[in-house]
Design a protein around this motif. Structure first.
Motif, mmCIF file in Angstrom:
data_model
loop_
_atom_site.group_PDB
_atom_site.id
_atom_site.type_symbol
_atom_site.label_atom_id
_atom_site.label_comp_id
_atom_site.label_asym_id
_atom_site.label_seq_id
_atom_site.Cartn_x
_atom_site.Cartn_y
_atom_site.Cartn_z
ATOM 1 N N LYS A 122 37.413 46.891 33.130
ATOM 2 C CA LYS A 122 37.199 45.582 32.511
ATOM 3 C C LYS A 122 35.711 45.226 32.438
ATOM 4 O O LYS A 122 35.271 44.552 31.512
ATOM 5 C CB LYS A 122 37.942 44.502 33.296
ATOM 6 C CG LYS A 122 39.416 44.408 32.937
ATOM 7 C CD LYS A 122 39.609 43.867 31.530
ATOM 8 C CE LYS A 122 41.086 43.680 31.207
ATOM 9 N NZ LYS A 122 41.296 43.037 29.910
ATOM 10 N N GLY B 172 36.763 41.229 35.355
ATOM 11 C CA GLY B 172 36.604 42.524 36.013
ATOM 12 C C GLY B 172 35.965 42.399 37.379
ATOM 13 O O GLY B 172 36.333 43.117 38.320
ATOM 14 N N SER C 124 42.891 41.365 33.670
ATOM 15 C CA SER C 124 42.979 42.478 34.618
ATOM 16 C C SER C 124 43.161 41.979 36.041
ATOM 17 O O SER C 124 43.765 42.640 36.882
ATOM 18 C CB SER C 124 41.727 43.357 34.527
ATOM 19 O OG SER C 124 40.576 42.663 34.969
ATOM 20 N N GLY D 293 39.222 47.086 37.555
ATOM 21 C CA GLY D 293 38.040 46.225 37.519
ATOM 22 C C GLY D 293 36.865 46.905 36.841
ATOM 23 O O GLY D 293 36.149 46.290 36.025
#
Length: 321
Positions: free
Chosen positions: A102, A192, A34, A99
């Motif tokens: 994740k 994340g 991510s 974020g």
């Protein structure tokens, strides 16, 4: 401060970001990181931002029209403000969302070699872009600190590119940190965390840019030192007694509007006043070429006029008792 400069920095940043965005997208496809996706979106947003800055610069060069008698110089401020909004909505908001996703649904980073390779290449390209922006900025910022240059610059392009490039470099190191920790610990939450940090960084930069460009967009005057020099130039003209009040405003990075009310001597003729105004305008333009529009209003200062009237001998015969 000169309003010129910045084109090389914009073009360098645009070229770097297009290449970086493509490489990050490829890395995301192989890794599923991510942080890499956030950085790819960040680079795409930055590329669009540089395009908007170039567009605003081009549109600001149009000749004035009856509908816009002062020209289109402020278009550069408008597009710089749009850049700040895009940086937040596209860059920061997406990174924060990705974020959070994740962190709540962590996934293992696949093929980390791709991520590390792309991030290292991207850091090199961003460093080149950032170095170009610094070099162009140094040519016009003089002895100002970097923060003062960003705060006081009337041409928005260089401060925008400087902050974008700085955010991009820091963001790349944050992505490198997130991916490294995720690989080292086997916990995708770190990916994340790095993505959220990138989002917060972009949000902070976007806020600074929005505040500064909004101030330019609604109208900024010259700094106190420059205003003092303008006043000194005005009052040094023989036919100007003193300044009553003054207003200044940048109607574009390379166009300053000066409106002032000046006190003239009470016994000057209209021709004397006109010559004095012409001399004052010429002196200001010679010292400040950016002063494209100067409007001087002559007036008799009430205090000086009262003193002159009191000094005049009275006439007439005394009243009989």
């Amino acid at each position: 401060m000169s309003a010129e400069g910045g084109t090389k920095a914009i073009v360098a940043a645009l070229a770097a970001n297009l290449g970086i965005a493509a490489s990050k997208a490829v890395a995301f496809a192989f890794t599923g990181s991510s942080s890499m996706l956030a950085e790819s979106i960040h680079s795409v947003a930055d590329s669009g931002n540089q395009g908007l800055l170039l567009l605003g610069r081009k549109r600001s060069e149009r000749d004035r029209t009856p509908e816009h008698p002062f020209g289109y110089g402020r278009e550069r401020y408008f597009y710089a403000f749009v850049v700040a909004v895009v940086l937040f909505t596209v860059g920061a908001a997406f990174s924060l969302y990705e974020g959070y996703h994740k962190i709540t649904h962590p996934e293992e980073v696949k093929s980390p070699v791709w991520a590390f390779g792309v991030l290292i290449v991207a850091i090199g390209l961003e460093t080149f872009s950032f170095r170009t922006a610094i070099k162009e900025s140094n040519e016009i910022r003089g002895e100002q600190s970097w923060w003062a240059f960003i705060r006081r610059a009337k041409a928005p392009e260089l401060p925008v590119v400087l902050l974008e490039d700085l955010a991009a470099l820091v963001g790349l190191f944050l992505a490198l940190f997130g991916v490294s920790m995720a690989v080292a610990t086997g916990d995708g939450v770190w990916d994340g965390v790095g993505t959220v940090a990138i989002g917060l960084l972009l949000g902070a930069v976007a806020t600074i840019l929005a505040i500064e460009t909004k101030s330019l967009l609604i109208g900024e005057g010259v700094d106190p030192d420059t205003e003092k020099q303008i006043i000194e130039a005005l009052e040094s003209v023989d036919k100007v007694d003193h300044l009553i009040h003054i207003r200044t405003e940048y109607i574009g990075p390379d166009a300053l509007l000066i409106a002032a009310k000046i006190a003239v001597h009470h016994d000057d003729t209209a021709a004397d006043v006109a010559r004095g105004i012409d001399a004052a305008e010429a002196k200001i333009r010679a010292q400040f070429p950016v002063a494209k529009l100067i409007y001087l209003e002559p007036a008799l200062d009430e205090v000086s006029l009262k003193k002159a009237e009191d000094a005049e001998p009275t006439s007439g015969t005394p009243a009989s008792s």
